[in-house]
Design an enzyme around this catalytic site. Structure first.
Site, PDB file in Angstrom:
ATOM      1  N   CYS A  41       8.747   0.415 -38.368  1.00  0.00           N
ATOM      2  CA  CYS A  41      10.172   0.071 -38.451  1.00  0.00           C
ATOM      3  C   CYS A  41      10.661  -0.888 -37.363  1.00  0.00           C
ATOM      4  CB  CYS A  41      11.016   1.344 -38.428  1.00  0.00           C
ATOM      5  SG  CYS A  41      10.823   2.296 -39.947  1.00  0.00           S
TER       6      CYS A  41
ATOM      7  N   LYS B 142       2.991   7.023 -32.537  1.00  0.00           N
ATOM      8  CA  LYS B 142       3.626   7.990 -31.643  1.00  0.00           C
ATOM      9  C   LYS B 142       3.101   9.369 -32.019  1.00  0.00           C
ATOM     10  CE  LYS B 142       7.765   8.690 -34.406  1.00  0.00           C
ATOM     11  NZ  LYS B 142       9.198   8.786 -34.404  1.00  0.00           N
TER      12      LYS B 142
ATOM     13  N   PHE C 101      17.783   7.250 -41.404  1.00  0.00           N
ATOM     14  CA  PHE C 101      17.588   7.202 -39.949  1.00  0.00           C
ATOM     15  C   PHE C 101      16.518   8.186 -39.464  1.00  0.00           C
ATOM     16  CE2 PHE C 101      21.924   5.886 -40.908  1.00  0.00           C
ATOM     17  CZ  PHE C 101      21.991   4.658 -40.257  1.00  0.00           C
ATOM     18  N   LEU C 102      15.799   8.830 -40.402  1.00  0.00           N
ATOM     19  CA  LEU C 102      14.822   9.837 -39.956  1.00  0.00           C
ATOM     20  C   LEU C 102      13.751   9.199 -39.079  1.00  0.00           C
ATOM     21  CD1 LEU C 102      11.992   9.396 -41.698  1.00  0.00           C
ATOM     22  CD2 LEU C 102      13.285  10.536 -43.468  1.00  0.00           C
TER      23      LEU C 102
ATOM     24  N   ASN D  44      18.594   0.304 -35.133  1.00  0.00           N
ATOM     25  CA  ASN D  44      17.183   0.185 -34.736  1.00  0.00           C
ATOM     26  C   ASN D  44      16.995  -0.858 -33.645  1.00  0.00           C
ATOM     27  OD1 ASN D  44      16.266   2.219 -36.304  1.00  0.00           O
ATOM     28  ND2 ASN D  44      14.931   0.986 -37.603  1.00  0.00           N
TER      29      ASN D  44
ATOM     30  N   LEU E 139      14.269   6.209 -23.408  1.00  0.00           N
ATOM     31  CA  LEU E 139      14.107   5.615 -22.080  1.00  0.00           C
ATOM     32  C   LEU E 139      12.754   6.034 -21.499  1.00  0.00           C
ATOM     33  CD1 LEU E 139      17.652   5.933 -20.408  1.00  0.00           C
ATOM     34  CD2 LEU E 139      16.566   3.893 -21.348  1.00  0.00           C
TER      35      LEU E 139
ATOM     36  N   GLY F   8       6.407   0.339 -31.377  1.00  0.00           N
ATOM     37  CA  GLY F   8       5.587  -0.127 -32.500  1.00  0.00           C
ATOM     38  C   GLY F   8       6.030   0.623 -33.738  1.00  0.00           C
TER      39      GLY F   8
HETATM   40  P1  NAD Z   1       5.837   3.762 -47.453  1.00  0.00           P
HETATM   41  O1  NAD Z   1       4.944   2.584 -47.560  1.00  0.00           O
HETATM   42  O2  NAD Z   1       5.358   4.995 -46.755  1.00  0.00           O
HETATM   43  O3  NAD Z   1       6.298   4.224 -48.918  1.00  0.00           O
HETATM   44  C1  NAD Z   1       6.727   3.364 -49.904  1.00  0.00           C
HETATM   45  C2  NAD Z   1       6.213   3.840 -51.255  1.00  0.00           C
HETATM   46  O4  NAD Z   1       6.783   3.035 -52.294  1.00  0.00           O
HETATM   47  C3  NAD Z   1       4.696   3.741 -51.417  1.00  0.00           C
HETATM   48  O5  NAD Z   1       4.180   5.008 -51.759  1.00  0.00           O
HETATM   49  C4  NAD Z   1       4.515   2.727 -52.551  1.00  0.00           C
HETATM   50  O6  NAD Z   1       3.385   3.014 -53.353  1.00  0.00           O
HETATM   51  C5  NAD Z   1       5.804   2.886 -53.307  1.00  0.00           C
HETATM   52  N1  NAD Z   1       6.191   1.749 -54.138  1.00  0.00           N
HETATM   53  C6  NAD Z   1       6.088   0.426 -53.889  1.00  0.00           C
HETATM   54  N2  NAD Z   1       6.578  -0.282 -54.916  1.00  0.00           N
HETATM   55  C7  NAD Z   1       6.994   0.599 -55.854  1.00  0.00           C
HETATM   56  C8  NAD Z   1       7.555   0.482 -57.142  1.00  0.00           C
HETATM   57  N3  NAD Z   1       7.826  -0.709 -57.655  1.00  0.00           N
HETATM   58  N4  NAD Z   1       7.842   1.612 -57.825  1.00  0.00           N
HETATM   59  C9  NAD Z   1       7.561   2.828 -57.315  1.00  0.00           C
HETATM   60  N5  NAD Z   1       7.024   2.994 -56.094  1.00  0.00           N
HETATM   61  C10 NAD Z   1       6.742   1.905 -55.380  1.00  0.00           C
HETATM   62  O7  NAD Z   1       7.179   3.231 -46.782  1.00  0.00           O
HETATM   63  P2  NAD Z   1       8.236   4.083 -45.918  1.00  0.00           P
HETATM   64  O8  NAD Z   1       7.758   4.190 -44.525  1.00  0.00           O
HETATM   65  O9  NAD Z   1       8.586   5.295 -46.676  1.00  0.00           O
HETATM   66  O10 NAD Z   1       9.470   3.061 -45.892  1.00  0.00           O
HETATM   67  C11 NAD Z   1      10.256   2.820 -47.052  1.00  0.00           C
HETATM   68  C12 NAD Z   1      11.525   2.115 -46.601  1.00  0.00           C
HETATM   69  O11 NAD Z   1      12.294   2.978 -45.741  1.00  0.00           O
HETATM   70  C13 NAD Z   1      11.309   0.838 -45.799  1.00  0.00           C
HETATM   71  O12 NAD Z   1      12.333  -0.072 -46.094  1.00  0.00           O
HETATM   72  C14 NAD Z   1      11.448   1.304 -44.367  1.00  0.00           C
HETATM   73  O13 NAD Z   1      11.849   0.265 -43.500  1.00  0.00           O
HETATM   74  C15 NAD Z   1      12.553   2.347 -44.500  1.00  0.00           C
HETATM   75  N6  NAD Z   1      12.550   3.365 -43.453  1.00  0.00           N
HETATM   76  C16 NAD Z   1      11.387   3.893 -43.009  1.00  0.00           C
HETATM   77  C17 NAD Z   1      11.407   4.898 -42.036  1.00  0.00           C
HETATM   78  C18 NAD Z   1      10.123   5.481 -41.512  1.00  0.00           C
HETATM   79  O14 NAD Z   1      10.171   6.147 -40.486  1.00  0.00           O
HETATM   80  N7  NAD Z   1       8.982   5.276 -42.171  1.00  0.00           N
HETATM   81  C19 NAD Z   1      12.629   5.359 -41.535  1.00  0.00           C
HETATM   82  C20 NAD Z   1      13.807   4.823 -42.039  1.00  0.00           C
HETATM   83  C21 NAD Z   1      13.763   3.826 -42.995  1.00  0.00           C
END
Ligand code: NAD
Length: 438
Positions: A260, A320, A152-153, A208, A250, A257
């Site tokens: 997520c 943001k 949830f970060l 979300n 709010l 955007g």
């Molecule tokens: P990101 O694109 O920043 O990072 C994902 C990483 O995974 C990349 O560095 C990519 O190279 C790597 N990767 C891809 N396939 C791989 C594999 N087979 N083996 C090893 N590494 C691999 O994505 P993110 O923003 O960190 O999001 C990751 C997940 O967390 C998503 O499902 C997202 O919805 C969820 N999420 C994101 C946030 C956010 O604020 N970014 C918050 C909560 C949840």
């Protein structure tokens, strides 16, 4: 605990660094060799407040390391977290191929009991598929547990959020992995909610979608404010002070955007449809969000009339403040919409210019926020960076061809802007609020 993180992006790197800070031994895996090299050399591929110091401290202490080898990550861990992308497909469904690929890689590497915890945001019932996949591809036929542990970060506050979470959700199919998961999260002193896997997966999409709904709600209210002369910030404060509602999320503006909310909303609508429910409420949330951008672009066109060859300065490109992330950034979309109308752009962002260069072409990137306005017909605030509030407005008024400022984030005081001689247009308010103290 010995922890592996597969996927070292915004979530994986923060998770890895924070687990290491909590005293665990962490190996972060990523298939992007360049990223791993950067990390090994002491570089940080993303901007996130506090992250660099955390990574450096834990690498130096020998608690945090990086590799491209999933096998190494699995061998050195008892709990393996999946934090790879779950991008949207054109129809809104989630592309789960990254998750499936990682499940196979983990299965191939496992030689003893492991807990595989999914941190990526996935549609309900994905955990089942991950378990099936691991079972199918694990030659060693060792035991394992799949856990859903949604994250949830918030980007921009990721370290803070991870170290002091409101709650930790742990979805399990049996009691066996619960104790280990509690140990993993013991250093953070957070309430841990143990649920079944489906519920844990649903909690993330439901949370979300609800936050996105709040944003669309206040954006819809901003339309009524503009039609009546009310002030949306006062309304937000007035309703937000009700403990049942809360002030956060709010803020009227350009709409939500980022990587997520848009994708999670589409995914939730899609999986609901698949399960036989037409989630019309969330479709409306999406519609209001899209219209909010249209309305702001119209505001600019209504004021400047023809945009062709007009020079517009844009402050903010990240989705943001406090992040360099431009994925699905409303600020980027706004720039592209203005470019489509023929406007020439001078743009600035405190942290996101490098990442924006990959998606925004034919614009002038300006290093100094105060220089963005030079020779422009108007200035637009597109991201709510706090430092934009310190913009030299006297200077901006002098260097703009016409002193026009469009503020999509309601950063400035309308009365003050008027006093300074600006034509000032913001969202859902014509005047500054009265004497409220916060
Ligand atoms: P990101 O694109 O920043 O990072 C994902 C990483 O995974 C990349 O560095 C990519 O190279 C790597 N990767 C891809 N396939 C791989 C594999 N087979 N083996 C090893 N590494 C691999 O994505 P993110 O923003 O960190 O999001 C990751 C997940 O967390 C998503 O499902 C997202 O919805 C969820 N999420 C994101 C946030 C956010 O604020 N970014 C918050 C909560 C949840």
């Amino acid at each position: 605990m010995r922890i592996g993180i597969i996927g070292t992006g915004y979530v994986g790197l923060v998770t890895g660094a924070c687990f290491a800070e909590g005293g665990h031994a962490v190996v972060c895996v990523d298939c992007d060799a360049e990223k791993v090299e950067t990390l090994k050399a002491g570089g940080i591929p993303i901007y996130e407040p506090g992250l660099e110091a955390l990574v450096k401290r834990n690498v130096a202490a020998g608690r945090l390391s990086f590799t491209t080898s999933t096998k190494e990550g699995v061998d050195k861990s008892d709990v393996i977290f999946i934090a790879v992308p779950t991008p949207p497909q054109p129809d809104g469904a989630v592309d789960l191929s990254f998750i499936e690929g990682v499940a196979r890689d983990i299965a191939a590497a496992m030689t003893s009991y492991k807990i595989v915890a999914d941190k990526s945001t996935v549609p309900v019932k994905t955990g089942e598929k991950v378990a099936e996949t691991i079972k199918r591809y694990c030659k060693a036929k060792v035991e394992f547990d799949v856990v859903s542990n949604p994250e949830f970060l918030r980007e921009g506050f990721a370290v803070e959020d991870f170290m002091r979470p409101d709650r930790v959700v742990v979805g399990v199919a049996s009691q066996r992995p619960v104790q280990a998961m509690k140990e993993v999260y013991a250093p953070y002193n957070a309430p841990i909610i143990v649920t079944d896997i489906h519920s844990a997966e649903l909690i993330k999409h439901a949370a979300n979608s609800f936050l996105a709904l709040k944003i669309s709600y206040i954006n819809a209210i901003s339309i009524i404010c503009e039609a009546t002369g009310a002030n949306v910030q006062e309304v937000a404060i007035g309703i937000g002070m009700d403990a049942r509602i809360g002030r956060r999320f709010l803020d009227a503006g350009l709409g939500f955007g980022g990587s997520c909310f848009p994708k999670d909303l589409s995914a939730f609508i899609h999986i609901s449809e698949h399960l036989g429910y037409d989630f019309r409420l969330l479709k409306e949330v999406q519609r209001i969000n899209a219209e909010q951008m249209d309305r702001f672009v119209k505001k600019i066109i209504d004021t400047l009339w023809v945009l062709k060859e007009k020079k517009i300065g844009v402050l903010g490109l990240a989705f943001k403040q406090n992040t360099d992330d431009v994925r699905m950034s409303p600020a980027i979309e706004l720039c592209q919409r203005l470019q489509k109308e023929g406007a020439m752009l001078r743009v600035h962002d405190p942290k996101a210019m490098e990442k924006a260069k990959a998606v925004l072409k034919d614009v002038t990137f300006v290093g100094d926020m105060n220089a963005v306005a030079d020779g422009c017909d108007a200035l637009v605030v597109a991201t709510e960076w706090a430092e934009f509030k310190k913009l030299d407005l006297e200077r901006a008024r002098k260097v703009l061809t016409h002193p026009i400022l469009f503020d999509s984030r309601n950063l400035f005081d309308p009365m003050e802007m008027e006093r300074l001689g600006f034509i000032y247009k913001s969202v859902g308010r014509f005047r500054q609020g009265l004497n409220y103290e916060l």
